[in-house]
Write an enzyme that holds these catalytic residues in place. Sequence first.
Site, PDB file in Angstrom:
ATOM      1  N   THR A 148       0.773  -1.160  -0.251  1.00 25.10           N
ATOM      2  CA  THR A 148       0.007   0.040   0.082  1.00 25.10           C
ATOM      3  C   THR A 148       0.878   1.366   0.122  1.00 25.10           C
ATOM      4  O   THR A 148       0.580   2.544  -0.549  1.00 25.10           O
ATOM      5  CB  THR A 148      -0.839  -0.045   1.302  1.00 25.10           C
ATOM      6  OG1 THR A 148      -1.840  -1.058   1.072  1.00 25.10           O
ATOM      7  CG2 THR A 148      -1.794   1.279   1.392  1.00 25.10           C
ATOM      8  N   THR A 157       1.749  -4.368   4.557  1.00 29.20           N
ATOM      9  CA  THR A 157       1.554  -4.904   5.978  1.00 29.20           C
ATOM     10  C   THR A 157       1.031  -6.103   6.204  1.00 29.20           C
ATOM     11  O   THR A 157       1.274  -6.663   7.148  1.00 29.20           O
ATOM     12  CB  THR A 157       0.586  -3.726   6.559  1.00 29.20           C
ATOM     13  OG1 THR A 157      -0.723  -3.801   5.854  1.00 29.20           O
ATOM     14  CG2 THR A 157       1.089  -2.106   6.532  1.00 29.20           C
ATOM     15  N   ASP A 158       0.275  -6.721   5.119  1.00 32.70           N
ATOM     16  CA  ASP A 158      -0.366  -7.892   5.287  1.00 32.70           C
ATOM     17  C   ASP A 158       0.402  -9.103   5.710  1.00 32.70           C
ATOM     18  O   ASP A 158       0.298  -9.834   6.525  1.00 32.70           O
ATOM     19  CB  ASP A 158      -1.209  -8.339   4.083  1.00 32.70           C
ATOM     20  CG  ASP A 158      -2.483  -7.431   3.820  1.00 32.70           C
ATOM     21  OD1 ASP A 158      -2.775  -6.731   4.920  1.00 32.70           O
ATOM     22  OD2 ASP A 158      -3.032  -7.224   2.726  1.00 32.70           O
ATOM     23  N   SER A 192       1.240  -7.521  -0.773  1.00 31.64           N
ATOM     24  CA  SER A 192       1.914  -8.602  -0.107  1.00 31.64           C
ATOM     25  C   SER A 192       1.051  -9.643   0.349  1.00 31.64           C
ATOM     26  O   SER A 192       1.681 -10.726   0.869  1.00 31.64           O
ATOM     27  CB  SER A 192       2.746  -8.052   1.223  1.00 31.64           C
ATOM     28  OG  SER A 192       1.725  -7.634   2.281  1.00 31.64           O
TER      29      SER A 192
HETATM   30  N1  ASP Z   1      -2.666  -5.342   0.867  1.00 32.20           N
HETATM   31  C1  ASP Z   1      -1.397  -4.356   1.155  1.00 32.20           C
HETATM   32  C2  ASP Z   1      -0.442  -5.280   1.346  1.00 32.20           C
HETATM   33  O1  ASP Z   1      -0.128  -5.850   2.192  1.00 32.20           O
HETATM   34  C3  ASP Z   1      -1.992  -3.751   2.422  1.00 32.20           C
HETATM   35  C4  ASP Z   1      -0.935  -2.969   2.847  1.00 32.20           C
HETATM   36  O2  ASP Z   1       0.267  -2.939   2.456  1.00 32.20           O
HETATM   37  O3  ASP Z   1      -1.184  -1.940   3.943  1.00 32.20           O
HETATM   38  O4  ASP Z   1       0.436  -5.126   0.238  1.00 32.20           O
END
Ligand code: ASP
Length: 313
Positions: free
Chosen positions: A16, A95-96, A62
Amino acid sequence: MPSPRRTLVVLATGGTIAGRAANAHDNVGYRAAALGVDELLHALPGGPGLTLETEDLARLDSKDMDHATWLCLVQRLAHHLARAQVQGAVVTHGTDTLEETAWLLHRVLAPRKPVVLTAAMRPASSLQADGPQNLADALAVAAAVEARGVLVVLAGQVFGAGDARKRHSWRLDAFTAGDAGAIAAIEQGALRRFREWPSAEPIGLDGLPADSSAWPWVEIVTSHAGARGAGVDALVHAGVRGLVVAGTGNATVHVDLAQALQRAQAAGVVVRLVTRCAAGPVLAGRDHRWPVYAALSAPQARVELMLELMQES
Ligand code: ASP
């Protein structure tokens, strides 16, 4: 004498933090990993005063992180950290699955230099994007001569690789270190440290099969009310090598699931237990039927068991 460590390496994998939406109000319907690392750095008003070297390793949401990208990331970090002029590295990530990547890097590299993973909860196009501040903080931590080990920096907090957990689906301070707490805060570019940097004996790159498709297959199963063993039986039939069981409470397992796990073990599958609770360790003293990873989340434990199986083969 000036320090020879004048270079920071920034490796981008997507997420993200590199996301873009059609309008600035949209913090959900965006495309992750739309921007390259140089565009992310361009959004910062200034750098940490060191030479920056950048690489776009991947452009992944991610949730889709894979072993091939992990292998590439570990190899590039090992290469750069061995260079005398490199002070540290920053990895931009979603973050995932960030806590899984952090644990892999910690166990394989356990670097004496800082490797700082950072991310964002809002896309770069957001009215109030958190990515630029997180990236600036991560660069400041990586530039700190005292810093070492694999670290996670988000929302002004610095977590150890083993402690970091994504606890919230939406808030900017989405990460916690549970009972362990943060290692440090990063305040206006300055570190306020509360406890020791993470350290460990590294497994090293030699322990990782160079073909990531040969990494052992490990799955996570969760114990719950009404649990049935048929899913485990199917995994064994399909060739799974290891199972991490996210047990209830102090890593307890539903009786029907436990029977299937015994069948799996008899067929040669390696079983390990963790708790499915969001916080708190698994306490010894109870007669656990399988070995326990007391302080790992289930996704981190999956990485740990995969590494364990690699050491055996
Ligand atoms: N779906 C995203 C990822 O993990 C969420 C994020 O980065 O906050 O790439």
